[in-house]
Design a protein around this motif. Structure first.
Motif, PDB file in Angstrom:
ATOM      1  N   GLU A   1      -1.587   0.060   9.690  1.00 16.72           N
ATOM      2  CA  GLU A   1      -0.719   0.965   8.895  1.00 16.72           C
ATOM      3  C   GLU A   1       0.471   0.429   9.572  1.00 16.72           C
TER       4      GLU A   1
ATOM      5  N   GLN B   1       4.720   8.746   5.867  1.00 18.36           N
ATOM      6  CA  GLN B   1       6.340   8.970   5.864  1.00 18.36           C
ATOM      7  C   GLN B   1       6.060  10.465   6.711  1.00 18.36           C
ATOM      8  N   LYS B   2       5.169  11.389   6.310  1.00 17.22           N
ATOM      9  CA  LYS B   2       4.907  12.790   6.203  1.00 17.22           C
ATOM     10  C   LYS B   2       5.078  12.840   7.836  1.00 17.22           C
TER      11      LYS B   2
ATOM     12  N   ARG C   1       9.620   3.344  13.626  1.00 18.67           N
ATOM     13  CA  ARG C   1      10.816   3.592  12.904  1.00 18.67           C
ATOM     14  C   ARG C   1      12.234   3.174  13.280  1.00 18.67           C
TER      15      ARG C   1
ATOM     16  N   LEU D   1       3.851  -0.622   6.813  1.00 16.20           N
ATOM     17  CA  LEU D   1       5.358  -0.167   6.842  1.00 16.20           C
ATOM     18  C   LEU D   1       6.266  -1.320   6.705  1.00 16.20           C
TER      19      LEU D   1
ATOM     20  N   ASP E   1       0.407  -0.861  -0.051  1.00 13.60           N
ATOM     21  CA  ASP E   1       0.295   0.406   0.384  1.00 13.60           C
ATOM     22  C   ASP E   1       0.874   1.245  -0.324  1.00 13.60           C
ATOM     23  N   TYR E   2       1.464   1.594  -1.178  1.00 13.41           N
ATOM     24  CA  TYR E   2       2.030   2.592  -1.675  1.00 13.41           C
ATOM     25  C   TYR E   2       1.391   4.192  -1.103  1.00 13.41           C
ATOM     26  N   GLU E   3       0.840   4.227  -1.209  1.00 13.13           N
ATOM     27  CA  GLU E   3      -0.660   5.888  -0.605  1.00 13.13           C
ATOM     28  C   GLU E   3      -0.189   5.567   0.524  1.00 13.13           C
ATOM     29  N   THR E   4      -0.964   4.822   1.752  1.00 14.23           N
ATOM     30  CA  THR E   4      -0.192   4.683   3.053  1.00 14.23           C
ATOM     31  C   THR E   4       1.386   5.276   3.374  1.00 14.23           C
ATOM     32  N   ILE E   5       2.013   4.105   2.855  1.00 16.93           N
ATOM     33  CA  ILE E   5       2.738   4.953   3.552  1.00 16.93           C
ATOM     34  C   ILE E   5       3.764   6.164   3.122  1.00 16.93           C
ATOM     35  N   GLN E   6       3.463   6.841   1.770  1.00 16.11           N
ATOM     36  CA  GLN E   6       3.076   8.301   2.081  1.00 16.11           C
ATOM     37  C   GLN E   6       2.955   8.784   2.796  1.00 16.11           C
ATOM     38  N   LYS E   7       1.978   8.642   2.985  1.00 19.45           N
ATOM     39  CA  LYS E   7       1.025   9.477   3.542  1.00 19.45           C
ATOM     40  C   LYS E   7       2.062   9.309   5.602  1.00 19.45           C
TER      41      LYS E   7
END
Length: 100
Positions: free
Chosen positions: A24, A12-13, A61, A28, A4-10
């Motif tokens: 989530e 990361q911010k 992280r 990740l 799920d790249y969209e969730t990962i990008q959200k």
């Protein structure tokens, strides 16, 4: 399992103090939602005292950076050369040779 790249990008911010849920964490880490829900990630514990499973993003992280696997107890495989006697069921060949 699709990533799920969209969730990962959200995610990361976001800052380190943000609490994230099971889906989530699964996105990740690459683990399944069921694995995360069963808390089978060694060294990564959810925030205590909440009614739902939540993890602090900063802890996740740090856990991912260190590759923490200290809670895993993997038994070491014995060397075949160190033990000459095998345990368990004998092979068919051994059984036939024993009859002759």
């Amino acid at each position: 399992m699709p990533v799920d790249y969209e969730t990962i990008q959200k995610i990361q911010k976001l800052g380190d103090d943000v609490l994230i849920g099971v889906s989530e964490v699964a996105a990740l880490t690459g683990f399944s939602v069921l694995t995360v829900r069963q808390r089978k990630l060694p060294g990564l514990e959810p925030v205590p005292g909440l009614s739902r499973l939540r993890w602090r993003l900063g802890d996740l992280r740090a856990w991912m950076r260190t590759g923490n696997t200290e809670s895993l107890h993997r038994p070491s495989m014995p060397n075949a050369s160190s033990s000459s006697k095998r345990t368990g069921r004998p092979t068919k060949k051994t059984q036939v040779e024993a009859r002759q």
